[in-house]
Write a protein that holds these residues in place. Structure first.
Motif, PDB file in Angstrom:
ATOM      1  N   MET A   1     -17.722   0.590  -5.418  1.00  0.00           N
ATOM      2  CA  MET A   1     -16.969   0.478  -4.168  1.00  0.00           C
ATOM      3  C   MET A   1     -15.620  -0.186  -4.439  1.00  0.00           C
ATOM      4  SD  MET A   1     -18.085  -1.316  -0.554  1.00  0.00           S
ATOM      5  CE  MET A   1     -18.058  -2.969  -1.271  1.00  0.00           C
ATOM      6  N   SER A   2     -14.590   0.335  -3.832  1.00  0.00           N
ATOM      7  CA  SER A   2     -13.252  -0.202  -4.034  1.00  0.00           C
ATOM      8  C   SER A   2     -13.091  -1.517  -3.277  1.00  0.00           C
ATOM      9  CB  SER A   2     -12.213   0.808  -3.546  1.00  0.00           C
ATOM     10  OG  SER A   2     -10.916   0.285  -3.671  1.00  0.00           O
ATOM     11  N   THR A   3     -12.172  -2.361  -3.751  1.00  0.00           N
ATOM     12  CA  THR A   3     -11.908  -3.636  -3.082  1.00  0.00           C
ATOM     13  C   THR A   3     -10.512  -3.691  -2.470  1.00  0.00           C
ATOM     14  OG1 THR A   3     -11.131  -4.615  -5.160  1.00  0.00           O
ATOM     15  CG2 THR A   3     -13.473  -4.890  -4.597  1.00  0.00           C
ATOM     16  N   GLY A   4      -9.717  -2.638  -2.615  1.00  0.00           N
ATOM     17  CA  GLY A   4      -8.363  -2.660  -2.090  1.00  0.00           C
ATOM     18  C   GLY A   4      -7.944  -1.313  -1.528  1.00  0.00           C
ATOM     19  N   ILE A   5      -6.900  -1.364  -0.691  1.00  0.00           N
ATOM     20  CA  ILE A   5      -6.347  -0.162  -0.075  1.00  0.00           C
ATOM     21  C   ILE A   5      -4.850  -0.142  -0.321  1.00  0.00           C
ATOM     22  CG2 ILE A   5      -5.993   1.097   2.089  1.00  0.00           C
ATOM     23  CD1 ILE A   5      -8.449  -0.414   3.205  1.00  0.00           C
ATOM     24  N   ASN A   6      -4.345   0.954  -0.844  1.00  0.00           N
ATOM     25  CA  ASN A   6      -2.913   1.109  -1.034  1.00  0.00           C
ATOM     26  C   ASN A   6      -2.278   1.639   0.256  1.00  0.00           C
ATOM     27  OD1 ASN A   6      -2.396   0.375  -3.839  1.00  0.00           O
ATOM     28  ND2 ASN A   6      -3.688   2.125  -4.355  1.00  0.00           N
ATOM     29  N   ILE A   7      -1.586   0.774   0.965  1.00  0.00           N
ATOM     30  CA  ILE A   7      -0.838   1.195   2.152  1.00  0.00           C
ATOM     31  C   ILE A   7       0.555   1.586   1.666  1.00  0.00           C
ATOM     32  CG2 ILE A   7      -0.007   0.554   4.430  1.00  0.00           C
ATOM     33  CD1 ILE A   7      -2.173  -1.621   4.488  1.00  0.00           C
ATOM     34  N   LEU A   8       0.875   2.867   1.774  1.00  0.00           N
ATOM     35  CA  LEU A   8       2.133   3.379   1.246  1.00  0.00           C
ATOM     36  C   LEU A   8       3.204   3.374   2.327  1.00  0.00           C
ATOM     37  CD1 LEU A   8       0.796   6.377  -0.874  1.00  0.00           C
ATOM     38  CD2 LEU A   8       1.060   3.966  -1.531  1.00  0.00           C
ATOM     39  N   MET A   9       4.414   2.982   1.931  1.00  0.00           N
ATOM     40  CA  MET A   9       5.521   2.865   2.870  1.00  0.00           C
ATOM     41  C   MET A   9       6.574   3.929   2.592  1.00  0.00           C
ATOM     42  SD  MET A   9       8.089  -0.394   3.580  1.00  0.00           S
ATOM     43  CE  MET A   9       8.463  -0.606   1.838  1.00  0.00           C
ATOM     44  N   TYR A  10       6.769   4.812   3.559  1.00  0.00           N
ATOM     45  CA  TYR A  10       7.836   5.799   3.531  1.00  0.00           C
ATOM     46  C   TYR A  10       8.845   5.470   4.632  1.00  0.00           C
ATOM     47  CZ  TYR A  10       4.826   8.876   0.675  1.00  0.00           C
ATOM     48  OH  TYR A  10       4.029   9.412  -0.308  1.00  0.00           O
ATOM     49  N   HIS A  11      10.029   6.048   4.499  1.00  0.00           N
ATOM     50  CA  HIS A  11      11.017   6.003   5.569  1.00  0.00           C
ATOM     51  C   HIS A  11      11.358   7.447   5.951  1.00  0.00           C
ATOM     52  CE1 HIS A  11      11.258   1.801   4.338  1.00  0.00           C
ATOM     53  NE2 HIS A  11      11.912   1.552   5.451  1.00  0.00           N
ATOM     54  N   GLN A  12      12.464   7.949   5.457  1.00  0.00           N
ATOM     55  CA  GLN A  12      12.827   9.332   5.749  1.00  0.00           C
ATOM     56  C   GLN A  12      12.174  10.304   4.775  1.00  0.00           C
ATOM     57  OE1 GLN A  12      16.926  10.263   7.064  1.00  0.00           O
ATOM     58  NE2 GLN A  12      17.432   8.331   6.058  1.00  0.00           N
ATOM     59  N   VAL A  13      11.820  11.475   5.276  1.00  0.00           N
ATOM     60  CA  VAL A  13      11.391  12.604   4.449  1.00  0.00           C
ATOM     61  C   VAL A  13      12.280  13.771   4.843  1.00  0.00           C
ATOM     62  CG1 VAL A  13       9.521  14.164   3.820  1.00  0.00           C
ATOM     63  CG2 VAL A  13       9.017  11.757   4.358  1.00  0.00           C
ATOM     64  N   TYR A  44      -8.433  11.330  -3.087  1.00  0.00           N
ATOM     65  CA  TYR A  44      -8.096  10.104  -2.380  1.00  0.00           C
ATOM     66  C   TYR A  44      -8.553  10.203  -0.924  1.00  0.00           C
ATOM     67  CZ  TYR A  44      -5.262   8.612  -6.340  1.00  0.00           C
ATOM     68  OH  TYR A  44      -4.846   8.234  -7.594  1.00  0.00           O
ATOM     69  N   THR A  45      -8.966   9.091  -0.370  1.00  0.00           N
ATOM     70  CA  THR A  45      -9.322   9.025   1.043  1.00  0.00           C
ATOM     71  C   THR A  45      -8.152   8.429   1.802  1.00  0.00           C
ATOM     72  OG1 THR A  45     -11.666   8.710   0.531  1.00  0.00           O
ATOM     73  CG2 THR A  45     -10.928   8.116   2.749  1.00  0.00           C
ATOM     74  N   VAL A  46      -7.541   9.224   2.676  1.00  0.00           N
ATOM     75  CA  VAL A  46      -6.394   8.761   3.457  1.00  0.00           C
ATOM     76  C   VAL A  46      -6.913   8.237   4.791  1.00  0.00           C
ATOM     77  CG1 VAL A  46      -4.172   9.363   4.459  1.00  0.00           C
ATOM     78  CG2 VAL A  46      -4.895  10.432   2.317  1.00  0.00           C
ATOM     79  N   ARG A  65     -10.474   5.017  -3.984  1.00  0.00           N
ATOM     80  CA  ARG A  65      -9.149   5.632  -3.906  1.00  0.00           C
ATOM     81  C   ARG A  65      -8.655   5.691  -2.457  1.00  0.00           C
ATOM     82  NH1 ARG A  65      -8.942  10.511  -8.440  1.00  0.00           N
ATOM     83  NH2 ARG A  65      -9.605   9.217 -10.195  1.00  0.00           N
ATOM     84  N   ALA A  66      -8.746   4.575  -1.781  1.00  0.00           N
ATOM     85  CA  ALA A  66      -8.330   4.527  -0.374  1.00  0.00           C
ATOM     86  C   ALA A  66      -6.829   4.289  -0.268  1.00  0.00           C
ATOM     87  CB  ALA A  66      -9.084   3.427   0.358  1.00  0.00           C
ATOM     88  N   VAL A  67      -6.171   5.083   0.568  1.00  0.00           N
ATOM     89  CA  VAL A  67      -4.749   4.903   0.835  1.00  0.00           C
ATOM     90  C   VAL A  67      -4.511   5.062   2.343  1.00  0.00           C
ATOM     91  CG1 VAL A  67      -4.084   5.821  -1.431  1.00  0.00           C
ATOM     92  CG2 VAL A  67      -4.106   7.333   0.546  1.00  0.00           C
ATOM     93  N   ALA A  68      -3.378   4.572   2.794  1.00  0.00           N
ATOM     94  CA  ALA A  68      -2.903   4.813   4.158  1.00  0.00           C
ATOM     95  C   ALA A  68      -1.427   5.150   4.072  1.00  0.00           C
ATOM     96  CB  ALA A  68      -3.140   3.600   5.049  1.00  0.00           C
TER      97      ALA A  68
END
Length: 256
Positions: A1-13, A44-46, A65-68
């Protein structure tokens, strides 16, 4: 089981020419499409930000592989370039809105000669909410909160919440500190306003040890090809700076 979540930060696409400066606020749409395909291809689980909160609180396990995916400022180009890709993969997204600037240009770019892209209008926001996009507050005016007097901080976070809840017709529980600028006063104001989650620009995975009102994120830049993207997803990052907490745990101002 994972212990962290990568919250990814975008601005413009969008469709941007090569650049040497301000790269952290741009992502070319072709690279964005490849990044989302990478997440889908390699399992990855978004998570939505509500799911992030549930995982960090222990209400549900953190999947491997949790991300947001978060998008600051609420640019109109999200609708044209990012949302169709996210829909194709079934990925949730959180867009943080500047309440006083809905439907207006992003004025803060003008100070260094950049174009001022348009921010989403209330009509666009309601359309995207109906299609499944999540929205949070990025303050009323996009001010650096830690530089303001305390009453002005409270005004920024409470008024933005009220405006956005009127636009959306529902509670707005998520906040993002503009420019990452926050101190203990700002965190306390966000708590007092009734937000349950807030994100910073501190670069690290989010873990259950973090205060939900000062969650770290990892910025995705114009220059991130898939190798760079992989590195950001899997690096532990530089040691996490002491984080502001409301429970008396060690804290430090974390402006960026």
């Amino acid at each position: 089981m994972s212990t962290g979540i990568n919250i990814l930060m975008y601005h413009q696409v969008g469709d941007f020419a090569p650049m040497k400066a301000h790269r952290s606020t741009y992502c070319h749409h072709k690279r964005f499409a490849r990044q989302m395909a990478y997440l889908a291809r390699f399992g990855y689980t978004v998570l939505s930000m509500d799911q992030v909160l549930a995982c960090l609180s222990g209400a549900q396990p953190i999947p491997p592989r949790a991300v947001a995916l978060t998008f600051d400022d609420g640019y109109e180009n999200f609708y044209e370039y990012a949302w169709p890709v996210l829909q194709r993969h079934g990925f949730p997204a959180m867009v943080y809105l500047i309440a006083d600037l809905l439907g207006k240009p992003s004025y803060w770019f003008a100070s260094d000669g950049r174009d001022t892209p348009l921010l989403m209008s209330p009509e666009r926001i309601r359309q995207l909410r109906a299609e499944g996009v999540d929205f949070g507050s990025h303050s009323a005016s996009h001010a650096k909160l830690a530089t303001l007097e305390t009453p002005a901080i409270h005004e920024e976070v409470t008024r933005s919440k009220a405006i956005l809840e009127d636009v959306l017709g529902e509670a707005v529980n998520h906040f993002c500190y503009p420019f990452g600028s926050h101190d203990r006063r700002a965190v306390d104001a966000v708590a007092a306003a009734g937000y349950t989650c807030a994100t910073t620009c501190v670069r690290a995975p989010a873990t259950p040890a973090d205060d939900p009102l000062t969650l770290p994120r990892k910025a995705i830049s114009y220059g991130d090809n898939l190798i760079g993207y992989f590195w950001r997803l899997h690096m532990k990052n530089n040691p996490k700076r002491e984080m502001i907490r409301r429970d008396g745990y060690t804290f430090a101002d974390a402006t960026a």
